[in-house]
Design a protein around this motif. Sequence first.
Motif, PDB file in Angstrom:
ATOM      1  N   THR A   1       0.870  -1.176   0.000  1.00  0.00           N
ATOM      2  CA  THR A   1       0.000   0.000   0.000  1.00  0.00           C
ATOM      3  C   THR A   1       0.906   1.224   0.000  1.00  0.00           C
ATOM      4  OG1 THR A   1      -0.174   0.423   2.394  1.00  0.00           O
ATOM      5  CG2 THR A   1      -1.620  -1.281   1.492  1.00  0.00           C
ATOM      6  N   GLU A   2       0.319   2.386  -0.091  1.00  0.00           N
ATOM      7  CA  GLU A   2       1.121   3.600  -0.112  1.00  0.00           C
ATOM      8  C   GLU A   2       1.923   3.778   1.172  1.00  0.00           C
ATOM      9  OE1 GLU A   2       0.483   8.441  -0.702  1.00  0.00           O
ATOM     10  OE2 GLU A   2      -1.169   7.039  -1.089  1.00  0.00           O
ATOM     11  N   ALA A   3       1.407   3.252   2.295  1.00  0.00           N
ATOM     12  CA  ALA A   3       2.060   3.471   3.590  1.00  0.00           C
ATOM     13  C   ALA A   3       2.695   2.221   4.181  1.00  0.00           C
ATOM     14  CB  ALA A   3       1.051   4.034   4.590  1.00  0.00           C
ATOM     15  N   LEU A   4       2.421   1.043   3.631  1.00  0.00           N
ATOM     16  CA  LEU A   4       2.898  -0.200   4.246  1.00  0.00           C
ATOM     17  C   LEU A   4       3.849  -0.941   3.313  1.00  0.00           C
ATOM     18  CD1 LEU A   4      -0.419  -1.527   5.828  1.00  0.00           C
ATOM     19  CD2 LEU A   4       1.536  -0.522   7.048  1.00  0.00           C
ATOM     20  N   LYS A   5       4.940  -1.415   3.875  1.00  0.00           N
ATOM     21  CA  LYS A   5       5.919  -2.192   3.118  1.00  0.00           C
ATOM     22  C   LYS A   5       6.311  -3.430   3.913  1.00  0.00           C
ATOM     23  CE  LYS A   5      10.150  -0.607   2.604  1.00  0.00           C
ATOM     24  NZ  LYS A   5      11.265   0.209   2.058  1.00  0.00           N
ATOM     25  N   LEU A   6       6.235  -4.590   3.271  1.00  0.00           N
ATOM     26  CA  LEU A   6       6.665  -5.849   3.853  1.00  0.00           C
ATOM     27  C   LEU A   6       8.026  -6.203   3.265  1.00  0.00           C
ATOM     28  CD1 LEU A   6       5.797  -8.306   5.651  1.00  0.00           C
ATOM     29  CD2 LEU A   6       4.944  -9.364   3.536  1.00  0.00           C
ATOM     30  N   HIS A   7       8.954  -6.598   4.120  1.00  0.00           N
ATOM     31  CA  HIS A   7      10.291  -6.923   3.615  1.00  0.00           C
ATOM     32  C   HIS A   7      10.865  -8.098   4.391  1.00  0.00           C
ATOM     33  CE1 HIS A   7      11.877  -4.636   7.123  1.00  0.00           C
ATOM     34  NE2 HIS A   7      10.916  -3.766   6.827  1.00  0.00           N
ATOM     35  N   GLY A   8      11.714  -8.844   3.724  1.00  0.00           N
ATOM     36  CA  GLY A   8      12.339  -9.994   4.363  1.00  0.00           C
ATOM     37  C   GLY A   8      13.620 -10.367   3.649  1.00  0.00           C
ATOM     38  N   SER A   9      14.473 -11.085   4.366  1.00  0.00           N
ATOM     39  CA  SER A   9      15.714 -11.586   3.776  1.00  0.00           C
ATOM     40  C   SER A   9      15.940 -13.000   4.269  1.00  0.00           C
ATOM     41  CB  SER A   9      16.897 -10.694   4.166  1.00  0.00           C
ATOM     42  OG  SER A   9      17.091 -10.690   5.570  1.00  0.00           O
ATOM     43  N   LEU A  10      16.686 -13.768   3.493  1.00  0.00           N
ATOM     44  CA  LEU A  10      16.995 -15.145   3.854  1.00  0.00           C
ATOM     45  C   LEU A  10      18.382 -15.471   3.315  1.00  0.00           C
ATOM     46  CD1 LEU A  10      15.933 -17.764   5.174  1.00  0.00           C
ATOM     47  CD2 LEU A  10      15.154 -18.457   2.889  1.00  0.00           C
ATOM     48  N   ARG A  11      19.165 -16.143   4.136  1.00  0.00           N
ATOM     49  CA  ARG A  11      20.523 -16.507   3.740  1.00  0.00           C
ATOM     50  C   ARG A  11      20.802 -17.940   4.163  1.00  0.00           C
ATOM     51  NH1 ARG A  11      24.918 -12.675   3.041  1.00  0.00           N
ATOM     52  NH2 ARG A  11      26.913 -13.762   2.802  1.00  0.00           N
ATOM     53  N   TYR A  12      21.405 -18.698   3.274  1.00  0.00           N
ATOM     54  CA  TYR A  12      21.877 -20.048   3.570  1.00  0.00           C
ATOM     55  C   TYR A  12      23.395 -20.020   3.569  1.00  0.00           C
ATOM     56  CZ  TYR A  12      23.038 -24.989   3.101  1.00  0.00           C
ATOM     57  OH  TYR A  12      23.573 -26.245   3.287  1.00  0.00           O
ATOM     58  N   THR A  13      23.996 -20.561   4.619  1.00  0.00           N
ATOM     59  CA  THR A  13      25.452 -20.565   4.748  1.00  0.00           C
ATOM     60  C   THR A  13      25.948 -21.966   5.026  1.00  0.00           C
ATOM     61  OG1 THR A  13      25.423 -18.319   5.688  1.00  0.00           O
ATOM     62  CG2 THR A  13      27.429 -19.608   5.992  1.00  0.00           C
ATOM     63  N   LYS A  14      26.952 -22.366   4.306  1.00  0.00           N
ATOM     64  CA  LYS A  14      27.665 -23.618   4.584  1.00  0.00           C
ATOM     65  C   LYS A  14      29.101 -23.242   4.944  1.00  0.00           C
ATOM     66  CE  LYS A  14      29.226 -27.996   2.574  1.00  0.00           C
ATOM     67  NZ  LYS A  14      29.034 -28.723   3.852  1.00  0.00           N
ATOM     68  N   GLU A  15      29.542 -23.687   6.103  1.00  0.00           N
ATOM     69  CA  GLU A  15      30.886 -23.344   6.557  1.00  0.00           C
ATOM     70  C   GLU A  15      31.587 -24.576   7.107  1.00  0.00           C
ATOM     71  OE1 GLU A  15      32.298 -19.618   8.987  1.00  0.00           O
ATOM     72  OE2 GLU A  15      31.852 -21.222  10.429  1.00  0.00           O
ATOM     73  N   ASP A  16      32.828 -24.779   6.686  1.00  0.00           N
ATOM     74  CA  ASP A  16      33.675 -25.847   7.197  1.00  0.00           C
ATOM     75  C   ASP A  16      34.925 -25.216   7.799  1.00  0.00           C
ATOM     76  OD1 ASP A  16      31.998 -27.955   6.243  1.00  0.00           O
ATOM     77  OD2 ASP A  16      32.815 -27.608   4.239  1.00  0.00           O
ATOM     78  N   LYS A  17      35.251 -25.649   9.009  1.00  0.00           N
ATOM     79  CA  LYS A  17      36.398 -25.077   9.711  1.00  0.00           C
ATOM     80  C   LYS A  17      37.251 -26.222  10.252  1.00  0.00           C
ATOM     81  CE  LYS A  17      35.615 -21.289  11.842  1.00  0.00           C
ATOM     82  NZ  LYS A  17      35.140 -20.247  12.791  1.00  0.00           N
ATOM     83  N   ASP A  18      38.569 -26.151  10.020  1.00  0.00           N
ATOM     84  CA  ASP A  18      39.479 -27.210  10.442  1.00  0.00           C
ATOM     85  C   ASP A  18      40.619 -26.628  11.274  1.00  0.00           C
ATOM     86  OD1 ASP A  18      38.354 -29.514   8.949  1.00  0.00           O
ATOM     87  OD2 ASP A  18      38.876 -28.282   7.213  1.00  0.00           O
ATOM     88  N   LEU A  19      40.897 -27.298  12.386  1.00  0.00           N
ATOM     89  CA  LEU A  19      42.077 -27.007  13.193  1.00  0.00           C
ATOM     90  C   LEU A  19      43.121 -28.063  12.851  1.00  0.00           C
ATOM     91  CD1 LEU A  19      43.173 -25.196  15.578  1.00  0.00           C
ATOM     92  CD2 LEU A  19      42.524 -27.108  17.068  1.00  0.00           C
ATOM     93  N   ILE A  20      44.299 -27.613  12.416  1.00  0.00           N
ATOM     94  CA  ILE A  20      45.298 -28.533  11.870  1.00  0.00           C
ATOM     95  C   ILE A  20      46.595 -28.440  12.670  1.00  0.00           C
ATOM     96  CG2 ILE A  20      46.628 -29.132   9.799  1.00  0.00           C
ATOM     97  CD1 ILE A  20      44.385 -27.762   8.162  1.00  0.00           C
ATOM     98  N   ASN A  21      47.049 -29.604  13.121  1.00  0.00           N
ATOM     99  CA  ASN A  21      48.361 -29.736  13.763  1.00  0.00           C
ATOM    100  C   ASN A  21      48.548 -28.749  14.912  1.00  0.00           C
ATOM    101  OD1 ASN A  21      50.940 -30.691  14.293  1.00  0.00           O
ATOM    102  ND2 ASN A  21      51.911 -29.489  12.651  1.00  0.00           N
TER     103      ASN A  21
END
Length: 774
Positions: free
Chosen positions: A444-464
Motif C-alpha cells: 500500500t502507499e504506507a505499508l511495506k513488507l520486507h524480508g531476507s533469507l541466507r543459507y550458509t555452509k561453513e567448514d572449519k578445520d584445526l590442523i596440527n
Amino acid sequence: MNRQAIGLASFALACLPLAVKAQSSAGLEEVVVTAQKRDQSSQDISVAVSTFNGDQISKLGNTGLQELAENVAGAEIFDDRGSGQPTWVIRGVGLSDFNPNNTPTAAIFYDEAYMFSNVLGGIGLFDIEQVEILKGPQGGLYGRNTSGGAVRVNSRAAKVGEENNSYLRASYGRWNKSRIEAASGFDLSDSVALRVAAVTSQGGGWQDSLATEADDEYGDQNFSAIRAQLAWQLNENTEMLLKLDAGRDKSETYLAQGQASLLGDASARCPSVAAGGQANEQCFALANVLSNFVFDTGTGPLASEQDSQGRRATSNPINALDNDWRSANMRWNWEGESLSFTSITTVMDYNFKQDYDFDASHLTLFHEFSQSELKGWSQEFRWQGEFSEQLYWLFGTNYSDEEIKARRDTDLSQLVDFPAIGYRAFTQETQSLAAYGQLEWQFTEALKLHGSLRYTKEDKDLINYRFFESEASGIDINGDGALAPFFWLNNVNQEADLDSHFSGHIGLDWTPDDNLLFYAKATRGFKSGGFFGGFAFSEAELSAYDEEIIWSYELGWKTDLLDRRLRFNGALYYYDYQDVQGFTQVFSDQLGEVLTKLGNLGDAEHKGVELEFVYLPESIEGLQLSLQANYLDASISDSATIGLDPDGVEVPLQGLQRTFAPKYSLGLQVDHHVNLGDNYELNSSLNYSWRDDVNADAAYGTDLDRALFGIEAYSLLGMRFELVPLAADWKAALRINNLTNESYTLSRSSDDLGSFNRVQGMPRTWAIELSYEW
C-alpha cells in the motif's frame, strides 16, 4: 557522571560563540547510507545505524576504528592488550577473546570486504567517505558473525568526472605525537580516474615503566599506510574500481598496570581485595612476593607506586606490534534500466605480530610473543532490481577461503611453580559458501513488507595444534641429564561444521508521512563456532564449540519533525540469545591454577531501549545539538555452567549480568559555526560520552572477582575549535580530548598464573591541526 565533567561541559557550552539569528530553513541534512547494499536515506530504512563521515571522524580526532565506539551509545570495545586487537561489542553482544583465530560478533566490512579476524579491526582510518555502525543482527544481507551488528568502513573512492581534489592534513600534539595525512583524486582521461591516499602517525609515548630506571616515554605510534584506487568507466553502464592497500604498524601498545591482591607473605588475599574493594598498601602482586622471598632482590616496583591514569605502570616495556599487510579489491558495477549487477573480489594478506607482558610486572612470569599469518580471498556476486515500482529484489552469492597460521611463544622462566619456555602453534582453515536474497513489497502507499533469507555452509578445520616446552624446560628422557622438548599436545586435528545454516529477517514498515517511519521486525543471526586458540593440555579442550544463535525482535521509529529541524529516532529491542559463546574458568591439574577456557555458556536475554535526537534550534543559527542514549539489561538467563573465581570458589553463571554491557550509556555532541566578521568562520564542537559500569558488580559471583575484574563507570569530554578563512583554502584547529583528565579503565584481566592487570585509558591530550585543500 562526575560533577567536574558536567561543570566543564556547561562552561564549554557557555563559551561557544552563539549568534541569535533566524535558523536556515534547509533543516537537517539527509544522511545517505549503504547499509542495505544500495544508496538509501538513513531515515528510510528499518535498521538502527550510527554514521560518521570523514569530516566528523577528523573532528573527533579518531585515527583508528576502535576509537569511534566512544561516540556510539550501546557500543563498547574490548581490547585486552590495549590497541592490539579491538573487538566491537554492540548492545552487549560480543566475545572478549584476543586469539586471532576467533571471529567477531560485529563483523567489519572494509569497502564491502569481510574482515575475518578481530586482528584485522586495527586498520587505521584515513581518507574515509563514511563509517556505518549497524546495530542488531544482520544475518540476511551480511551472514555469519554479524549477530551483534556490522561495521561498514567505506573509503573515499576514485570517481571518473569528479573535479580534481586534494588535501594535506598535519597535526602535532602532546607527547610529540604527529600525524600527516594526504590524498589526491584526479582524472587520467575521460574514462579513467585515480585516487591515492597515505597516512603516517608517529610518537605520542605517554607511559613510564617502573621496571626500568629511565623515563621510557612508552607508547609511541609508528603506523603508516597507503591506498591507491583506479576507476575505469568502460561505457555508460559499466564501471570497474580497483583498490590496492598496504601498510605497516610497529607501534608500542599500552603498558598494563599490575594489580596487587596478596598479603606480603602470600599466605592469603589482602583483606581489602577479598572484600571486593581496591588494593591498598597491605597488598602485593605475585611478582613482589617472588622478588622478595625467592630471588631476594626486594619487592621490586609495587602496584601502589602506579597512578590512576596509567602514566606509571609496572609492566616491562616490551608491549609492541610489528604488523604489515597488503590487499587488493576489485569491484565491477553494471547498471541497467531495472537491473544492476555487482562483482566484488578481495584478496588479503596480513602478518600480525605482538609482544606482550601478561603478568604486568618487572619479572618474566608470562611474556608472550605471538605471530599469525592471515590469508584470505573472497568472491561475491550480487544482482538487484525491481519487478515493478512496488516490488524490489536482491540476490547474491558469496564464497570465501581463509587460512590462519598462528604461533605463540611464551616465556615463564621466573614463574617458580611452573618455569617454562613454551611454544604453541596451529593452522586454522575456513571455507564458507552462502546464497542470500532480500525482497521488499510496497503493498500500500504506507505499508511495506520486507524480508531476507541466507543459507550458509561453513567448514572449519584445526590442523596440527601443538604445545610443547623447549629443551631448557623439558624432560630428561634418557636419564643422561640431557633435556628434550616435552610435548603437552602434538599434531591434534579437529573439525567443525556449521549446524544452523539459515539466517535472515522479516519486517513491516509503516510510513504514514514522508518524515515518519515506524517498523517492526524479527531477525535471526549467528556467530560461527570454532576452536579455542589459547592454552590446551588435552585434546578435549580443543573440541569445537557450537555456533551461537540470536533471535532479535525490534520495534523502532524514525522521525523528522518541526520542518526537519528535529530528528527523533528510537528502538525497543529484545534478544533471545542461545548457546552464548564466552569464557569460564576451570581448575587445571597440570598447573594447579584456575585457567580460563572458551565454550558455550548457556542462554541469555538482552532487552533495551535506544534513543537518538538531533536538533537545530530555530533561534540560533549554526547550532546543532545531538543526543543518543541506550538502556540495556543483558544477563545469562539459563545456564548449567559453573565458573570459578581465582581462589577456586564456584560461581553459577545463571543470573549474572553480561560483561561489557553497561546498563546506561549516552553521548552528547554540540556543533556550532559562526562568521567572525567578513573574513573568517569559527567552527566549535563539544562531544561528551558516559558509560555506566562496564563490568558491573552484578556480572560477578564473588567479591574477589568484582575487585579484580570490575570496570566502573566513566565519562569523557572533548572539544575542538577550528578557524576557517573564507577566502583561502587552509584551516587551523585546536583539539582537546579527555578535557577533565578522567581516570578510566579499558580492560582488566588475569594471566591465569597468579598475576592480574588492568589497562587504563589515556589522560588529557591536545593537538594542533593544520589542513590545506586544493
